[in-house]
Scaffold this active site. Sequence first.
Site, PDB file in Angstrom:
ATOM      1  N   GLU A  36      34.695  48.932  40.016  1.00  7.92           N
ATOM      2  CA  GLU A  36      35.714  49.965  41.409  1.00  7.92           C
ATOM      3  C   GLU A  36      36.144  51.562  41.424  1.00  7.92           C
ATOM      4  OE1 GLU A  36      37.301  46.999  44.019  1.00  7.92           O
ATOM      5  OE2 GLU A  36      35.661  46.509  44.147  1.00  7.92           O
ATOM      6  N   GLU A  46      46.428  45.625  44.083  1.00  4.89           N
ATOM      7  CA  GLU A  46      44.845  44.784  44.351  1.00  4.89           C
ATOM      8  C   GLU A  46      45.339  43.753  44.617  1.00  4.89           C
ATOM      9  OE1 GLU A  46      42.062  46.202  43.532  1.00  4.89           O
ATOM     10  OE2 GLU A  46      42.380  47.869  42.431  1.00  4.89           O
ATOM     11  N   GLU A  90      38.530  39.628  37.916  1.00  3.51           N
ATOM     12  CA  GLU A  90      39.288  39.857  39.224  1.00  3.51           C
ATOM     13  C   GLU A  90      39.589  42.238  38.483  1.00  3.51           C
ATOM     14  OE1 GLU A  90      39.286  41.477  42.778  1.00  3.51           O
ATOM     15  OE2 GLU A  90      38.817  39.464  42.422  1.00  3.51           O
ATOM     16  N   ASP A 136      29.060  45.611  44.108  1.00  4.73           N
ATOM     17  CA  ASP A 136      28.523  44.109  44.796  1.00  4.73           C
ATOM     18  C   ASP A 136      28.281  43.172  43.541  1.00  4.73           C
ATOM     19  OD1 ASP A 136      28.964  45.133  46.935  1.00  4.73           O
ATOM     20  OD2 ASP A 136      27.242  45.101  47.763  1.00  4.73           O
TER      21      ASP A 136
END
Length: 128
Positions: free
Chosen positions: A79, A31, A72, A99
């Site tokens: 996700e 990431e 995060e 989102d």
Amino acid sequence: MASVDKHLKNTNFLESVITACQGIVFAFCHERNLRFHAVTMGLVFALAGRLSFSSLEWVILVLTVSQVIVAEMVNSALEYLTDLTVGNQWHPIAKRVKDVAAGAVLITALAAVLIGGLLFLPKLINLF
């Protein structure tokens, strides 16, 4: 109650810790935004050390920075889960999930910047 495959559930505390560490390492390796936050964290901690932060300031700083990292990582997990659910298909609800999770990270990061300003600006102003 349905039986749980022993490969899906940790059998002891040490195994749970190892699995969690594997998740952290995976997230940092895969990431980009998490790596950005980690580099920023290192710079912020270095500056706080140079400015001789008090114990309370360090507590506030560590809690603030860790919130951004956690947000995060949760965003990334959502996700991955969303991608698993919809595959390569675009879906409006999947977009909303991603989102909203990204928005949570943004709010957390903006709050961290505000808190950082409150902690760092008075000390930086006193230097000049």
